[in-house]
Structures are given as structure tokens and as C-alpha cells.
Scaffold this active site. Sequence first.
Site, mmCIF file in Angstrom:
data_model
loop_
_atom_site.group_PDB
_atom_site.id
_atom_site.type_symbol
_atom_site.label_atom_id
_atom_site.label_comp_id
_atom_site.label_asym_id
_atom_site.label_seq_id
_atom_site.Cartn_x
_atom_site.Cartn_y
_atom_site.Cartn_z
ATOM 1 N N LEU A 1 0.731 -1.252 -0.198
ATOM 2 C CA LEU A 1 -0.097 -0.073 -0.016
ATOM 3 C C LEU A 1 0.792 1.352 0.297
ATOM 4 O O LEU A 1 0.558 2.383 -0.737
ATOM 5 C CB LEU A 1 -0.892 -0.134 1.191
ATOM 6 C CG LEU A 1 -1.875 -0.940 1.118
ATOM 7 C CD1 LEU A 1 -2.719 -0.922 2.518
ATOM 8 C CD2 LEU A 1 -3.178 -0.791 0.131
ATOM 9 N N GLY A 2 1.933 1.404 0.361
ATOM 10 C CA GLY A 2 2.847 2.203 0.839
ATOM 11 C C GLY A 2 4.069 2.253 1.480
ATOM 12 O O GLY A 2 4.096 1.165 2.235
ATOM 13 N N GLY B 1 7.633 4.522 3.821
ATOM 14 C CA GLY B 1 8.146 5.557 4.012
ATOM 15 C C GLY B 1 9.348 5.434 4.974
ATOM 16 O O GLY B 1 10.085 4.136 5.021
ATOM 17 N N GLY B 2 9.879 6.498 5.450
ATOM 18 C CA GLY B 2 11.185 6.445 6.246
ATOM 19 C C GLY B 2 11.089 5.192 7.305
ATOM 20 O O GLY B 2 12.190 4.916 7.836
ATOM 21 N N MET B 3 10.001 5.196 7.982
ATOM 22 C CA MET B 3 9.972 4.197 9.071
ATOM 23 C C MET B 3 9.579 2.848 8.835
ATOM 24 O O MET B 3 9.638 2.050 9.688
ATOM 25 C CB MET B 3 8.846 5.000 10.149
ATOM 26 C CG MET B 3 9.294 6.248 10.515
ATOM 27 S SD MET B 3 10.705 6.457 11.336
ATOM 28 C CE MET B 3 10.620 5.469 12.821
ATOM 29 N N GLY B 4 9.012 2.515 7.766
ATOM 30 C CA GLY B 4 8.413 1.186 7.379
ATOM 31 C C GLY B 4 7.657 1.226 6.277
ATOM 32 O O GLY B 4 7.489 2.240 5.299
ATOM 33 N N VAL C 1 3.855 -0.419 4.600
ATOM 34 C CA VAL C 1 2.442 -0.786 5.052
ATOM 35 C C VAL C 1 1.720 -1.780 3.802
ATOM 36 O O VAL C 1 1.876 -1.345 2.451
ATOM 37 C CB VAL C 1 1.332 0.346 5.078
ATOM 38 C CG1 VAL C 1 -0.125 0.086 5.277
ATOM 39 C CG2 VAL C 1 2.056 1.427 6.008
ATOM 40 N N ASP D 1 -3.132 14.897 13.490
ATOM 41 C CA ASP D 1 -2.747 14.991 12.136
ATOM 42 C C ASP D 1 -3.702 14.710 10.936
ATOM 43 O O ASP D 1 -3.744 14.219 10.300
ATOM 44 C CB ASP D 1 -1.555 13.977 11.760
ATOM 45 C CG ASP D 1 -0.813 14.390 10.619
ATOM 46 O OD1 ASP D 1 -0.836 15.666 10.078
ATOM 47 O OD2 ASP D 1 -0.138 13.351 9.947
#
Length: 589
Positions: free
Chosen positions: A35-36, A38-41, A43, A154
Site C-alpha cells: 500500500l505504501g 516511508g522512512g519508518m517502514g 504498509v 494530524d
Amino acid sequence: MAGRDAEAALGMAGAGRLRSGDPVRIGPYVPLGLLGSGGMGRVYLARPTAHGGERLAAVKVIRPEYAESVEFRRRFEREAAVLARVRSPHAPRLLDTGFDSDLLWMATEYLPGPNLSEAVQEFGPLPASGVWRLVGELGRALDELTAAQVVHRDLKPSNVILGTDGAYVIDFGISQAADASSITTTGKAVGTPAYMSPERLRDGRADVVSDVFSLACTLVFAATGRAPFGDGTGVDVMHRVAFEEPYADVIGELVSVDPGLADLLSACLAKEPGLRPTPGQLSEAAAARPWPGRWHEPLHAQVAARREAYDVLSQVPVDGTVQLRLPGAGIGAAAPGQAPAPAAFSPSPAPAAPAASPGPVPAPGGTLPRETGVHEDPSGRGRKRRVYLAVVASLAVVAVALTAFLMTRPGEPEAEAGPASAGSVSASDSPGQSGESGLTSPSASDTAQGGSSPSADGGGRDGAPSSGASSTRPASPTRTASGRPGGQESQKPRPPTTTPKPTRPTPPWITQCTYYSGHALTRFGDKGQRVVQVQCMLSKRGYGIGGAGVDGQFGEDTRAAVKKFQGSKGLDADGMVGPNTWAALRSRT
């Protein structure tokens, strides 16, 4: 169920194909697609392994370097415990977590549907009735989060999902732990400046009233397509949010949409928190307005298509998930019940499977790109495998020859051989990013439900393996075709006898038609970039689309061309471009 139906449904659901190094299992879940990231992991869209488990999940997997941090794990567990208390029909439920193994992960209910940012960008602002529906449903969601003592922190368009049953809030609470800056800048404000409240920017205060301000900014975007204080992450946006009034032309446009809606949202945008309405008051105001039973067209068609894709993927048997992976994705790399860390989490990338095609990279919208090459004849991959192995063998021969040459020339200075490169680490592989102010642009959490920003794994092209070997060629000794030493040192080296075969040129309907990369249903009466894409591909394939040409208007001529194309491909000639027709249009043949 046909494999191609599942592949098309994967793209429609906003997920990309799994690649080498992606886990085979995540606790009790089997990944279906990405699904996507980023810098942390990353999904993943996943399904339970248990018999009869048809509820799909969005599973976040944290990178090992963060998962090994005691502080990170403590905060991650605390946020998961808070999320577990949330009971709202307008927020995803926490399904499961994993803290015991090498993987740190969290599974939440997957909500099929585009996010609000995608919907507005593709179909334009929502009508007033649709925005009032958001006021009521999201106001109720905030009320229920408040009862659970959860502050979202957020709220923004990409964190609102539009589903067949209504609107949902995603990525609350846990986004504090999953966002890079929340780990590296504890105590500082984290969020998206254009949708943060003045008190968050000024002194870091975050409560339900702060969420009301962020919700109002999100609703203004839904009605006008613009954020009330401008977009971006610069200090100018932060200053306007903290100290200035919203843009007058944006509020003026909101007034023209619905004066009552403009009055309510303007009150929510008050700089003084005590002057803003409560979530309950938002729900009450919306209750007096008529709500639509469905989203406006063509948004409703896309929402319904996402739901249909969900139903298809939920029926994929566990042993059938292999067909959703790219060729050579290393399916058997993990032991039963144990998931390997994703390639993007490792300090160095996992070795590429020989002859594996790089395959499609998920497009920014989470869908498959225009050129996939997934359905080509498997025999083509076999030829590439032979070429790949031949080139690797030739490089090995050259390396042996270089070693022998250096050992037989003691009077010559040794050539300095650089270390072989195992592959470069891309920017997305670096630890989380954080600015000095603690403010971030949209984070990895934005992609948890099929949003934007999916990343690509690196890899060489077919027949061109990556190697860190020196490009310097020895003057001798030479080698015969069989790889044995031959000739004297004075002989010139011969080039490898096996060369990669030329690849088939990419057809023009793939290279020249790049206006849209999704699979949304496109039909008579529609207009916009999706229609331009259909017309362009039909035209390049030789199907007449009428005298107007590529004009972005799905009229009778375009429908006739679509039907003719569908008939030639053995599809139902209904004149509508759904997932199967999109796949046929984007094929090489």
C-alpha cells in the site's frame, strides 16, 4: 478465481505488486500487495491465514533499526493500547499487533476507498451536500475519539477515507509513533503545517479543539480544492496559520458553495480555541442538512470499484497469493511462520533472483504503472535468464584471468581492485527525516490506506546484472569460448561470445500515453485525464476516436472505439473501461 482478476483488483484497491524481499508472512497475515512506504517502514495489504478469514488488513511493518529501540517499542505499544480502545464506525479497528518476533507490526482494518485528497484531485471539490456529510460523520468520529481519550493530531485530506458506507478517519494516535519526526524530536510539534492548529504551532498544545481546527481546514479543502491558509511546509504557511486570517478568496469561494457551511467552518478556524464549536455541535449542525445516500458521480463509481476489488481480494486463497507477486520475488525465502525483513529495511539490499524482471513499480497513487510486462510469455523470462547467466559467467572468467595475470607478473605493481558493490542505498532507505522545527511534510502514515508516495526497490535491468567489479580489462591472458586459458600474454582479449539479445521495443500506446495510471471505471459522459488516457491509447492502437481527437470527452465516438477494442480482445463489449479493459489497453499486444 482467475489470476488476472486478482491482479486487476490489486491495482484497483490502490496496492502495488510485492517485490523481492517483501515478507511472505507477517504474524497471522499473508501480504497481498504494497500500500505504501516511508522512512519508518512499509504498509501492506494483507489477508488472514486462518480459514474463513476474509477481512483484509492494512499491516504496518516497522524497520528493524527502529523496532530494536526500547523507547520506540514502548511508545508503539502505548499508542496501540490507546487505539484498541477506539470503538467508532468511522475509524478503522485495531486487529492485531506483533511485538515478540523480529518484526514489529500492527494490523488495522483495511477500509476500501480513495482518500479525500485523491478524490478532490481526480474528481474536483465535493458538492455542498457531500461536504455536509463529512461534517456530520467526521464530527461524530472526533466525538468518539474524544470519549476514548484519543487526539488525532494530524487530521488532513489524506487521512480521510471515502467508503461506500461513509467517511472514515485513519492514522490517528499511532501516527505519533510511526512518523519519523515523532521518534527523533520528542516533545516537538509533528504534523502537516497547512492543517495544524495555531496553538499546535505556537506552543505544541494538542487536544480535541485542536483537531476541530484541523478538521475545518480539511473540510474547506473538500469544498474548494484549496487549504484555507495555503499549501506547503514553509514558515510562511506556519505564520499564516498561527497569526493571520484564512485567504479571503478561499473563504469567498466557500460562501458561494454554501453560506451556512462557510459560517460554520469559519467559526472552527477561530484563532482562540474556546471560540470553536465542539465535535458534537458539528454533528448537530449537519443533522439539520440533507445528506446524499452516495457520493457524487464519478466519485461514487470509483468508491464502488474499490469495494468490488476488496471483495475479489478477500476471496484469494492463501496458496493463491503467490500469483500476486512479481516473477522471481523469492517466495520461498522465509521459513514457515517467519517473515523476512523487507528489502528496504536492510542496510544492504537482498540479492536479486537471477533473471527476474524488475517488474512494475507502484505509481504515486498506489496503482500499477502503465507498463507492467507481467503478462508476457514466460519463455521470454527464460531467455533473459540464460543471457544473465552467460554474462555472469563471462565476468567470472575475466576475474580469474585478471588474478592469474597479476600472479605471473611479480615485477608489475598490483592493480588496486575496489570492493564489489552490493548495491546502493536509496534515499528512502535512510532513517526518518526531521527538520529542526520538528514539523514534517506528509509522512509514511499518509500511505496506510492506499495513499500516495509508495517507494520502489532498486534493481538492474534484465540481462545486465549489477556488479562492483572493476571495468579495467587485463591485457592478458585471453580465454577461449569454453573459458580455458589460451594464447600468450601478447594476445588480445576476446569479448564474451554471448551478448544480450535486443529487447522488443515498447509500443507507443505505453510510451506516449502517460496521462493517467489508475484503473478507475471510465464510461460515457466522463471527462478529464482518464478519458484522455483512454483516447490516446485507442488512437495509438489504430482505433478511430472521431474527428475531435483526444479531447478528454467520453462521447459516442470514444464509446464505439472502446467497444471495437473490447471485441477484438474477447472482452464484454459494453463500452466502459473497467479494470480488465485498462489491463488490455496497457498490454504490449
